[in-house]
Design a protein around this motif. Structure first.
Motif, PDB file in Angstrom:
ATOM      1  N   ILE A  76      -3.780  -2.824   1.043  1.00  0.00           N
ATOM      2  CA  ILE A  76      -4.818  -2.115   1.798  1.00  0.00           C
ATOM      3  C   ILE A  76      -5.079  -2.809   3.131  1.00  0.00           C
ATOM      4  O   ILE A  76      -5.196  -2.161   4.180  1.00  0.00           O
ATOM      5  N   LEU A  77      -5.171  -4.136   3.100  1.00  0.00           N
ATOM      6  CA  LEU A  77      -5.416  -4.889   4.328  1.00  0.00           C
ATOM      7  C   LEU A  77      -4.268  -4.720   5.320  1.00  0.00           C
ATOM      8  O   LEU A  77      -4.486  -4.672   6.534  1.00  0.00           O
ATOM      9  N   LYS A  78      -3.047  -4.634   4.810  1.00  0.00           N
ATOM     10  CA  LYS A  78      -1.887  -4.419   5.685  1.00  0.00           C
ATOM     11  C   LYS A  78      -1.978  -3.050   6.353  1.00  0.00           C
ATOM     12  O   LYS A  78      -1.716  -2.905   7.548  1.00  0.00           O
ATOM     13  N   GLU A  79      -2.374  -2.033   5.590  1.00  0.00           N
ATOM     14  CA  GLU A  79      -2.524  -0.702   6.170  1.00  0.00           C
ATOM     15  C   GLU A  79      -3.643  -0.688   7.213  1.00  0.00           C
ATOM     16  O   GLU A  79      -3.527  -0.044   8.256  1.00  0.00           O
ATOM     17  N   CYS A  80      -4.734  -1.396   6.904  1.00  0.00           N
ATOM     18  CA  CYS A  80      -5.820  -1.524   7.880  1.00  0.00           C
ATOM     19  C   CYS A  80      -5.320  -2.177   9.159  1.00  0.00           C
ATOM     20  O   CYS A  80      -5.675  -1.753  10.267  1.00  0.00           O
ATOM     21  N   ALA A  81      -4.502  -3.220   8.991  1.00  0.00           N
ATOM     22  CA  ALA A  81      -3.970  -3.922  10.155  1.00  0.00           C
ATOM     23  C   ALA A  81      -3.041  -3.026  10.968  1.00  0.00           C
ATOM     24  O   ALA A  81      -3.077  -3.036  12.204  1.00  0.00           O
ATOM     25  N   ASP A  82      -2.199  -2.234  10.283  1.00  0.00           N
ATOM     26  CA  ASP A  82      -1.280  -1.346  10.990  1.00  0.00           C
ATOM     27  C   ASP A  82      -2.024  -0.349  11.876  1.00  0.00           C
ATOM     28  O   ASP A  82      -1.575  -0.018  12.979  1.00  0.00           O
TER      29      ASP A  82
END
Length: 474
Positions: free
Chosen positions: A257-263
């Motif tokens: 989820i955090l990776k998607e937020c970062a993207d």
């Protein structure tokens, strides 16, 4: 007009070229869908617009109260404004990502994913708030110097910035958790919380600035208290929201989820930082032109704010409905949402520009008793009034791209325009050609028009044109 003609259907985005929709009944159903989407846009945007209008009106009151203390007090508060925007942009970028992801999960009906994203929203709130708050407090003595302010206002500006930076976690909550709530199509709750905190700020401003005679420090304390109250109530509302609620027992960081937020969020953060750093350089160039000119410029920028608030209110609603459309895998709905949002926003911004042109001078007089400052600021507002529709177009198109999670193009467009047009030509106008404030505002207008045109190109190609299917492949 033959409403079921292929030309009419394609021009309004209801079908692809060559696709046959057939009956008049089908067309009536699509017209009904358009009316329903329009109703949803208006319903979702009204609370946000009202919230922002009241917030801006109370900013007006705040600016006017400080302005009565004199030009130095106004400059002390205004000189750190662009740094405040830069800091808020970190939480703002996370808010854009959270809203886009939650709205898409709402569209797909994935309740488990909604709760996971909600959990990470709180984590981001605490981390970003603590880090940015600490950095702000450490750097507060140096910021007025870096901004090129006159030495006489270094100390009051530093004190003001330190005080408003202390409740940074609560400020982050007001941004990120509010975005999570809005992603569930609830824009009323954040509105009520914002109204309450801003009214509190206005009351405290009067008591602390005048009754307690604390001046600029009183204005800072009033803002800090209102930030804290807003953050506390936003957290309470967020935890009571059934769709967002999760158990503390399983609280943990979710890398995916955090990776998607970062993207999604990092390009937004890059956009905001590049723009805000541009505003910092821009404000620094203007502040070097003298206290009177900088006061007129700062007050005029604040005075203009309320006239583009409707655009930002619709942008939030548009981002939410675009995300939901993607979650539903409904390209037709996305196109309809986009077209209606653009028409509404540009229309409202045209009207607000006309109004701004005619009320510019009395508006400036509300903020400052100094005739020279009021007259100069009013002249700048009459210039920028003509560019309001372009600014509105830029705002709503950016909202469409943010709702889709396609944020990289926004970064490239805004950064290129800010630094290649506004900053470069302002530098030339101020330091090389020695021109006045009017030339600086022409650079601002050129920047806004350029951004609107840059956003229009991919929107026309991928959302409304023949290559529209491309939005589903990423």
């Amino acid at each position: 007009m033959i409403r079921n003609s292929a030309i009419w259907r394609f021009s309004f985005g209801y079908c692809r070229p060559g696709e046959y929709y057939g009956t008049e009944k089908a067309m009536r159903e699509r017209e009904t869908d358009s009316r329903e989407i329009l109703r949803m846009l208006i319903t979702l945007s009204i609370p946000t617009v009202l919230e922002e209008i009241l917030h801006t009106l109370l900013q007006y009151v705040d600016t006017a109260m400080v302005g009565r203390l004199g030009e130095q007090a106004t400059a002390a508060v205004s000189v750190t404004t662009t740094i405040t925007w830069l800091i808020n942009s970190i939480s703002g970028a996370a808010g854009v990502a959270v809203l886009a992801m939650i709205s898409r999960a709402v569209g797909s009906g994935d309740e488990k994913r909604i709760k996971k994203i909600s959990e990470q929203a709180l984590l981001l709130t605490v981390v970003f708030g603590a880090v940015t708050g600490g950095i702000s407090i450490v750097l507060s003595p140096y910021i007025p110097v870096w901004m090129g302010a006159e030495e006489a206002i270094w100390k009051p500006a530093s004190v003001y910035f330190t005080i408003v930076s202390i409740p940074m976690v609560f400020r982050s909550a007001s941004i990120i958790l509010a975005a999570a709530i809005r992603g569930t199509k609830d824009t009323r709750t954040p509105m009520f919380i914002s109204i309450g905190s801003n009214l509190l700020n206005a009351v405290l401003n009067y008591l602390l600035i005048y009754t307690a005679r604390l001046g600029v420090t009183g204005a800072a304390l009033a803002s800090a208290v209102s930030y804290t109250v807003s953050g506390v109530f936003m957290f309470a509302a967020y935890r009571k929201k059934e769709k967002l609620y999760w158990e503390w027992k399983g609280f943990h960081a979710d890398r995916q989820i955090l990776k998607e937020c970062a993207d999604i969020g990092l390009p937004v953060l890059g956009t905001s930082m590049a723009s805000c750093m541009g505003y910092v350089v821009f404000a620094g160039l203007v502040s070097g032109m003298g206290t009177t000119i900088f006061a007129a410029h700062s007050i005029a920028v604040t005075a203009e704010t309320i006239f583009y608030i409707p655009g930002y209110g619709l942008r939030t609603a548009t981002s939410t409905l675009v995300g939901i459309s993607l979650g539903e895998n409904n390209r037709e709905k996305l196109g309809t949402v986009s077209k209606l949002s653009i028409a509404l926003t540009v229309g409202m911004m045209f009207l607000s520009g006309v109004l701004l042109y005619f009320v510019s001078y009395p508006l400036m007089c509300l903020f400052t008793p100094v005739e020279e400052v009021a007259a100069l600021g009013a002249a700048m507002l009459r210039l920028v009034a003509f560019s309001e529709p372009f600014f509105g177009l830029m705002i709503v198109l950016e909202g469409i791209f943010y709702g889709m999670g396609r944020t990289r193009y926004a970064f490239l467009s805004e950064t290129g325009s800010m630094w290649g047009i506004r900053i470069l030509f302002t530098f030339l106008c101020v330091t090389v050609w020695k021109l006045d404030l009017r030339a600086v505002w022409y650079c601002m207008i050129a920047d806004n028009v350029c951004k609107a045109l840059l956003f229009t190109l991919p929107a026309k190609k991928y959302i409304f044109g023949k290559k529209g299917d491309g939005i589903w492949r990423e």
